[in-house]
Design a protein around this motif. Structure first.
Motif, PDB file in Angstrom:
ATOM      1  N   CYS A  77       0.849  -1.205   0.000  1.00 11.89           N
ATOM      2  CA  CYS A  77       0.000   0.000   0.000  1.00 11.89           C
ATOM      3  C   CYS A  77       0.880   1.249   0.000  1.00 11.89           C
ATOM      4  O   CYS A  77       2.107   1.161   0.117  1.00 11.89           O
ATOM      5  CB  CYS A  77      -0.887   0.012   1.233  1.00 11.89           C
ATOM      6  SG  CYS A  77      -2.081  -1.327   1.251  1.00 11.89           S
ATOM      7  N   PHE A  78       0.256   2.393  -0.165  1.00  9.82           N
ATOM      8  CA  PHE A  78       0.942   3.682  -0.084  1.00  9.82           C
ATOM      9  C   PHE A  78       0.235   4.533   0.948  1.00  9.82           C
ATOM     10  O   PHE A  78      -0.939   4.300   1.236  1.00  9.82           O
ATOM     11  CB  PHE A  78       0.834   4.420  -1.423  1.00  9.82           C
ATOM     12  CG  PHE A  78       1.835   3.977  -2.432  1.00  9.82           C
ATOM     13  CD1 PHE A  78       3.172   4.265  -2.252  1.00  9.82           C
ATOM     14  CD2 PHE A  78       1.441   3.291  -3.568  1.00  9.82           C
ATOM     15  CE1 PHE A  78       4.104   3.862  -3.192  1.00  9.82           C
ATOM     16  CE2 PHE A  78       2.357   2.881  -4.508  1.00  9.82           C
ATOM     17  CZ  PHE A  78       3.700   3.165  -4.322  1.00  9.82           C
ATOM     18  N   GLU A  79       0.925   5.517   1.476  1.00  9.18           N
ATOM     19  CA  GLU A  79       0.249   6.523   2.308  1.00  9.18           C
ATOM     20  C   GLU A  79       0.304   7.849   1.582  1.00  9.18           C
ATOM     21  O   GLU A  79       1.342   8.222   1.049  1.00  9.18           O
ATOM     22  CB  GLU A  79       0.962   6.677   3.659  1.00  9.18           C
ATOM     23  CG  GLU A  79       0.735   5.515   4.582  1.00  9.18           C
ATOM     24  CD  GLU A  79       1.435   5.691   5.938  1.00  9.18           C
ATOM     25  OE1 GLU A  79       1.359   6.775   6.533  1.00  9.18           O
ATOM     26  OE2 GLU A  79       2.074   4.720   6.366  1.00  9.18           O
ATOM     27  N   ARG A  80      -0.840   8.526   1.569  1.00 12.68           N
ATOM     28  CA  ARG A  80      -0.859   9.885   1.016  1.00 12.68           C
ATOM     29  C   ARG A  80      -1.226  10.843   2.147  1.00 12.68           C
ATOM     30  O   ARG A  80      -2.166  10.561   2.899  1.00 12.68           O
ATOM     31  CB  ARG A  80      -1.934  10.014  -0.058  1.00 12.68           C
ATOM     32  CG  ARG A  80      -1.580   9.343  -1.359  1.00 12.68           C
ATOM     33  CD  ARG A  80      -2.672   9.612  -2.405  1.00 12.68           C
ATOM     34  NE  ARG A  80      -2.369   8.931  -3.638  1.00 12.68           N
ATOM     35  CZ  ARG A  80      -3.279   8.333  -4.406  1.00 12.68           C
ATOM     36  NH1 ARG A  80      -4.545   8.350  -4.061  1.00 12.68           N
ATOM     37  NH2 ARG A  80      -2.926   7.744  -5.528  1.00 12.68           N
ATOM     38  N   PRO A  81      -0.530  11.990   2.275  1.00  9.28           N
ATOM     39  CA  PRO A  81      -0.912  12.962   3.300  1.00  9.28           C
ATOM     40  C   PRO A  81      -2.314  13.488   2.999  1.00  9.28           C
ATOM     41  O   PRO A  81      -2.684  13.609   1.823  1.00  9.28           O
ATOM     42  CB  PRO A  81       0.108  14.088   3.158  1.00  9.28           C
ATOM     43  CG  PRO A  81       1.119  13.630   2.186  1.00  9.28           C
ATOM     44  CD  PRO A  81       0.584  12.458   1.451  1.00  9.28           C
ATOM     45  N   ILE A  82      -3.094  13.771   4.054  1.00 15.49           N
ATOM     46  CA  ILE A  82      -4.429  14.311   3.796  1.00 15.49           C
ATOM     47  C   ILE A  82      -4.504  15.807   4.086  1.00 15.49           C
ATOM     48  O   ILE A  82      -5.384  16.484   3.600  1.00 15.49           O
ATOM     49  CB  ILE A  82      -5.547  13.567   4.571  1.00 15.49           C
ATOM     50  CG1 ILE A  82      -5.047  13.108   5.935  1.00 15.49           C
ATOM     51  CG2 ILE A  82      -6.084  12.411   3.788  1.00 15.49           C
ATOM     52  CD1 ILE A  82      -6.088  12.335   6.725  1.00 15.49           C
ATOM     53  N   GLY A  83      -3.599  16.313   4.890  1.00 22.16           N
ATOM     54  CA  GLY A  83      -3.618  17.756   5.173  1.00 22.16           C
ATOM     55  C   GLY A  83      -2.207  18.307   5.095  1.00 22.16           C
ATOM     56  O   GLY A  83      -1.323  17.659   4.548  1.00 22.16           O
ATOM     57  N   THR A  84      -2.019  19.507   5.651  1.00 22.44           N
ATOM     58  CA  THR A  84      -0.682  20.103   5.656  1.00 22.44           C
ATOM     59  C   THR A  84      -0.113  20.004   7.066  1.00 22.44           C
ATOM     60  O   THR A  84      -0.845  20.181   8.042  1.00 22.44           O
ATOM     61  CB  THR A  84      -0.785  21.577   5.235  1.00 22.44           C
ATOM     62  OG1 THR A  84      -1.328  21.608   3.924  1.00 22.44           O
ATOM     63  CG2 THR A  84       0.582  22.248   5.220  1.00 22.44           C
ATOM     64  N   GLY A  85       1.164  19.690   7.161  1.00 23.64           N
ATOM     65  CA  GLY A  85       1.829  19.619   8.468  1.00 23.64           C
ATOM     66  C   GLY A  85       3.109  20.426   8.442  1.00 23.64           C
ATOM     67  O   GLY A  85       3.822  20.425   7.433  1.00 23.64           O
ATOM     68  N   VAL A  86       3.386  21.119   9.551  1.00 21.30           N
ATOM     69  CA  VAL A  86       4.593  21.954   9.616  1.00 21.30           C
ATOM     70  C   VAL A  86       5.326  21.631  10.908  1.00 21.30           C
ATOM     71  O   VAL A  86       4.691  21.467  11.948  1.00 21.30           O
ATOM     72  CB  VAL A  86       4.207  23.452   9.638  1.00 21.30           C
ATOM     73  CG1 VAL A  86       5.449  24.327   9.552  1.00 21.30           C
ATOM     74  CG2 VAL A  86       3.254  23.776   8.514  1.00 21.30           C
ATOM     75  N   ALA A  87       6.657  21.545  10.849  1.00 24.52           N
ATOM     76  CA  ALA A  87       7.422  21.337  12.082  1.00 24.52           C
ATOM     77  C   ALA A  87       8.804  21.955  11.926  1.00 24.52           C
ATOM     78  O   ALA A  87       9.312  22.091  10.807  1.00 24.52           O
ATOM     79  CB  ALA A  87       7.537  19.851  12.386  1.00 24.52           C
TER      80      ALA A  87
END
Ligand SMILES: Nc1nc2c(ncn2[C@@H]2O[C@H](COP(=O)(O)OP(=O)(O)OP(=O)(O)O)[C@@H](O)[C@H]2O)c(=O)[nH]1
Ligand SMILES: [Mg+2]
Length: 656
Positions: free
Chosen positions: A428-438
């Motif tokens: 499987c793959f993972e796709r980001p669903i939102g935006t993340g900042v760090a």
């Protein structure tokens, strides 16, 4: 002498290898015609191919006709070996797509034609097996037009269809229906041609029609269709004329800078590496030093070029030709030599959707197994050999069970290593669903590294992979510092890609853009290592904020079943999360098409026999990825998760 590099492509068993053999014979390159069923063809030369009666590796042979050397590349049709087809696509001037007149357009035929059209590879269609009972001409043409492309032109008619005596007669200037259909097709693609024709129908003489057909075929706008039989030889002469008249010969400047592509790697009898290259420009000679894949270099110790059937020793291989090179010890499949026009990273088909761990039956052979698999990966990088650091196991990516069996047999016969596989699972793959900042700042707790790294991750279009961007301004700084900054940013980028191989649930993260929003260092103490160790912590924390959705591969299926069994099949499909379209009843038979998660295909295959009294036929091909319905599966990580800071830092410190 001109060269034409021609691929023979088709669904499994359509008759590619038999047709290759027949073409060689018809052109006088071999005196006796071999047969797939006796294991005596030129191109199915591996023992495994002969035993199984299927093609596993692409193979090159050649014949000469009318001043043109045709290099034929016979490819495997089984979907498990699609990677072999993929590697060949970049070296083709043209292709013959073979379709069985009995089975018609099949799952893999669509996948192949879609790709040939996307890459604008000039393609002729050969409808094979007209001698077999059940062969269809009109229906096959309709099938092609509906499922592959309407831009086709039947080049003749079939007589005695379905009998041993079946033959093919080409149309000519006197066949009005042919010239009218041809004119219509050509006019639909070319405005100038249409204008001449509209002004005066008789202004288009037959030779002009033929020339325009050749021109449009060479531009991959039109696809002439021939009929015949690889077994009886019917229609093969007409096909050869089509190949030389309608497909474009290779071009390239023999005196230009060397540019070539490695599309196959094999080992010789003494274990020496042999690279198959297509030269696009320049001339490669024995004793030349060649550069490939960045700064790798090698000296050519021998050159073979294909000539009338097999490969013969020559002093050089020039633009347009295919050759075998000895001496390039570090070369890999897909490498670009010199200034090649194709990048090493080209993927026209879906990646493997399965994975499995390989375990030696004798544990002491683990080291030898790693070496053997590394050698197989050199010939087929898509198997993506990797070692799991936590469990110390070797993992491979695969297309299917047949490929797995072939790897097992190859390890046993060529390397003397017996292996077993753990359970095969879907990738499987993972796709980001939102935006993340760090961000982690140098000198600020809990960052123990001499580096500042800020990252933002956000979703990107499906199929776009991983993009890394820079938002940091380097400004006007002295050159020696600039060099260091560049090195640090490269370290961040490489680590981002490495870290994204395992997302929140352990799957490769894809279809996203990562932006480097901040980077800082202290001179001269900071090193690239600080950036390499800090980046995973920052990235995973950004990814956690963004969240991911797990996507699984989904196949498109085609089921042929007796019509009276449809009532029992539909509930089974529903249970397997398949989404069928409306069944199409054709007399006593029924055709069902739709989509099914790749993970459930084998279950369907297993049940099909019992559900359909053994009459059901299932075909499938990868279509797309989509979010898993229900609980998303996780994959065990192969190393420490940087989200767990304490363990990650302890581990990193211990490694120092
Ligand atoms: N009657 C008939 N049989 C054919 C014809 N062409 C091929 N066959 C048979 O079909 C089977 C498959 O032929 P191959 O030439 O191996 O097909 P292929 O496309 O190379 O198969 P893969 O490489 O495994 O994908 C063999 O049993 C052939 O003898 C034909 O024109 N007529
Ligand atoms: Mg074959």
């Amino acid at each position: 002498m001109q060269t034409l590099n021609l691929g023979i492509l088709a669904h499994v068993d359509a008759g590619k290898t038999s047709l290759t053999e027949r073409l060689l014979f018809a052109a006088g390159a071999i005196d006796e015609i071999g047969s797939v069923d006796d294991g005596s063809t030129q191109t199915d030369s591996m023992a495994l191919e002969r035993q199984r009666g299927i093609t596993i590796k692409s193979a090159v042979v050649s014949f000469a006709i009318d001043g043109v050397t045709v290099n034929l590349i016979d490819t495997p049709g089984h979907p498990d070996f699609i990677a072999e087809v993929e590697r060949v696509l970049s070296v083709l001037d043209g292709a013959v797509l073979v379709i069985s007149a009995v089975e018609g357009v099949q799952a893999q035929t669509r996948v192949l034609m879609r790709t040939l059209r996307r890459l604008r590879i000039p393609t002729l269609i050969f409808v094979n097996k007209i001698d077999r009972g059940g062969a269809q001409d009109e229906r096959t043409l309709r099938d092609i037009s509906e499922k592959l492309t309407p831009a086709i032109m039947p080049m003749g008619s079939v007589r005695d269809l379905g009998a041993r005596a079946a033959g093919f007669t080409t149309y000519g200037a006197a066949d009005d229906a042919f010239t009218t259909a041809l004119t219509d097709l050509l006019a639909s693609h070319d405005d100038a041609f249409l204008a001449t024709y509209v002004n005066d129908e008789t202004a288009v003489p037959y030779h002009r029609l033929r020339d325009e057909l050749a021109a449009q075929t060479k531009r991959a706008l039109a696809h002439p269709v021939f009929f015949g039989s690889a077994i009886t030889g019917a229609g093969v002469d007409a096909l050869i004329t089509g190949i030389t008249d309608l497909l474009p010969a290779a071009e390239g400047d023999v005196d230009g800078p060397v540019s070539a592509n490695v599309f196959k790697v094999e080992r010789g009898p003494a274990g020496e590496k042999i690279a198959y290259v297509r030269v696009f420009s320049g001339t490669v000679r024995t004793r030349d030093r060649l550069r490939f894949r960045g700064d790798n270099e090698g000296k050519v110790t021998a050159v073979h070029v294909f000539d009338r059937g097999s490969a013969v020793t020559r002093a050089s291989v020039t633009a347009g030709e295919i050759g075998k090179l000895w001496g390039l010890a570090d070369v890999q499949v897909g490498d670009a030599i010199g200034a090649s026009r194709t990048a090493a990273e080209y993927h026209h088909f879906a990646p493997p959707t399965l994975e499995t761990a390989v375990v030696p039956r004798h544990p002491e052979e683990k080291g030898a197994l790693h070496v053997a698999l590394a050698q197989l990966a050199e010939q087929d990088p898509l198997i993506n050999l990797r070692q799991d650091d936590l469990r110390q196991e070797l993992f491979l990516s695969l297309y299917g069970e047949v490929q797995k069996e072939v790897i097992q047999e190859t390890l046993a016969t060529d390397f003397g290593i017996d292996v077993d596989f753990r359970e095969t699972t879907t990738i499987c793959f993972e796709r980001p669903i939102g935006t993340g900042v760090a961000v982690e700042i140098l000198g600020k707790e809990p960052n123990p590294f001499l580096a500042t790294v800020g990252l933002r991750i956000e979703p990107a279009a499906a199929g776009s992979g991983v993009g890394v961007k820079l938002e940091v301004k380097v400004g006007s700084i002295p050159l020696f510092i600039y060099k260091a900054v560049e090195e640090f940013q490269k370290a961040i980028e490489n680590t981002v890609r490495e870290t994204l191989r395992q997302g929140l649930r352990g799957w490769q993260v894809t279809d996203c853009t990562v932006t480097i929003t901040q980077s800082g260092y202290t001179s001269p103490e900071s090193t690239a290592r600080d950036f390499r160790l800090l980046t995973p912590m920052v990235l995973m924390s950004a990814l956690q904020q963004a969240g991911t959705v797990v996507c699984e591969p989904v196949h498109r299926f085609h089921l042929d079943v007796p019509a009276d069994t449809i009532g029992t099949i539909l509930p089974v499909l529903a249970r397997l999360s398949a989404v069928p379209r409306v069944p199409e009843i054709r007399g006593p038979a029924c055709v069902l098409e739709g989509e099914i998660p790749a993970a459930r295909v084998h279950e369907l295959q297993r049940q099909l026999h019992a559900l359909t009294r053994g009459e059901g036929v299932l075909e499938f091909a990868f279509d797309h990825y989509e979010p898993v319905r229900g609980a998303p599966p996780s994959r065990p990580r192969s190393d420490l998760n940087p989200i767990n800071r304490k363990e990650y830092l302890l581990h990193v410190m211990r490694r120092v």
